[in-house]
Design a protein around this motif. Structure first.
Motif, short mmCIF file in Angstrom:
data_model
loop_
_atom_site.label_atom_id
_atom_site.label_comp_id
_atom_site.label_asym_id
_atom_site.label_seq_id
_atom_site.Cartn_x
_atom_site.Cartn_y
_atom_site.Cartn_z
N ASP A 92 41.41 45.15 42.49
CA ASP A 92 41.79 46.50 42.86
C ASP A 92 41.18 46.83 44.22
O ASP A 92 39.95 46.87 44.36
CB ASP A 92 41.30 47.50 41.80
N LYS A 94 41.15 49.56 45.78
CA LYS A 94 40.58 50.91 45.87
C LYS A 94 39.13 50.97 45.37
O LYS A 94 38.37 51.85 45.78
CB LYS A 94 41.44 51.90 45.08
N SER A 95 38.73 50.06 44.50
CA SER A 95 37.36 50.05 43.99
C SER A 95 36.50 49.09 44.81
O SER A 95 37.01 48.28 45.58
CB SER A 95 37.33 49.64 42.51
N VAL A 96 35.19 49.19 44.61
CA VAL A 96 34.26 48.31 45.32
C VAL A 96 34.37 46.90 44.72
O VAL A 96 34.28 46.72 43.52
CB VAL A 96 32.81 48.83 45.20
N ILE A 97 34.56 45.92 45.59
CA ILE A 97 34.67 44.53 45.14
C ILE A 97 33.32 43.86 45.37
O ILE A 97 32.84 43.76 46.50
CB ILE A 97 35.78 43.79 45.91
N ALA A 101 32.97 41.58 40.02
CA ALA A 101 34.41 41.83 39.98
C ALA A 101 35.19 40.54 40.31
O ALA A 101 36.24 40.28 39.71
CB ALA A 101 34.79 42.92 40.98
N SER A 128 36.63 47.76 50.18
CA SER A 128 35.20 48.03 50.26
C SER A 128 34.49 46.89 49.53
O SER A 128 34.68 46.70 48.33
CB SER A 128 34.89 49.37 49.60
#
Length: 178
Positions: A92, A94-97, A101, A128
């Motif tokens: 994703d 949009k989330s912090v990688i 993750a 991000s």
């Protein structure tokens, strides 16, 4: 049509092992091809690399190189792989990688000592990232795509001999002042 009970290997596909020590007419009877007497005629021989008492070649050659036991081993991630996983929907954007993750998405198999981003491929998604390291080109590519990358603070440079000497003197003076 071939039946199940008619299945067999091609001729010569399976070779019988040589049965040594089975009589003089076999060609490998009596000493079974081991010659006479000595260490190698008996079982349990472990003389790989033995050169008859001469200094073995692996001991004659000089030692080279150095293996740092404290080295850090990173899992490598390329920009192109990261973009492909985002496009495939496994990550994703949009989330912090971070490393967890990436392992959860099966992009990498092990975190090792952290994940290092490399600049092979292209990145178009705004992401991000929170990783252990990145090459300068990879960092520039992430920022050019509008993303951000968070890296751990670099270690401070070691003190020079003069600075270390001054620091010890200051510590002694502070201790004496107590």
């Amino acid at each position: 049509m071939t039946k199940l009970h008619d299945l067999h290997d091609n001729p010569g596909a399976r070779k019988d092992r040589v049965r040594v020590g089975r009589g003089i007419g076999s060609g490998l009877g009596k000493t079974a091809g081991r010659g006479q007497k000595g260490q190698t005629s008996r079982s349990g021989v472990s003389i790989a690399g033995f050169e008859g008492g001469q200094m073995p070649i692996h001991m004659r050659l000089p030692k080279r190189g150095f293996n740092n036991i404290s080295r850090r081993e990173f899992a490598e991630l390329n920009l192109g792989t990261l973009q492909a996983m985002i496009d495939a929907g496994r990550l994703d954007a949009k989330s912090v990688i971070d490393a967890d993750a990436l392992v959860a998405a099966k992009v990498i198999t092990h975190k090792r000592d952290g994940v290092r981003l490399l600049a092979k491929g292209a990145l178009t998604a705004k992401v991000s990232l929170k990783l252990a390291g990145a090459s300068a080109a990879a960092k520039a590519a992430v920022e050019a795509a509008g993303g951000s990358i968070e890296l751990p603070a670099p270690k401070p440079a070691p003190l020079s001999k003069d600075e270390a000497k001054a620091a010890r003197a200051d510590a002694r003076a502070a201790k004496a002042a107590k």
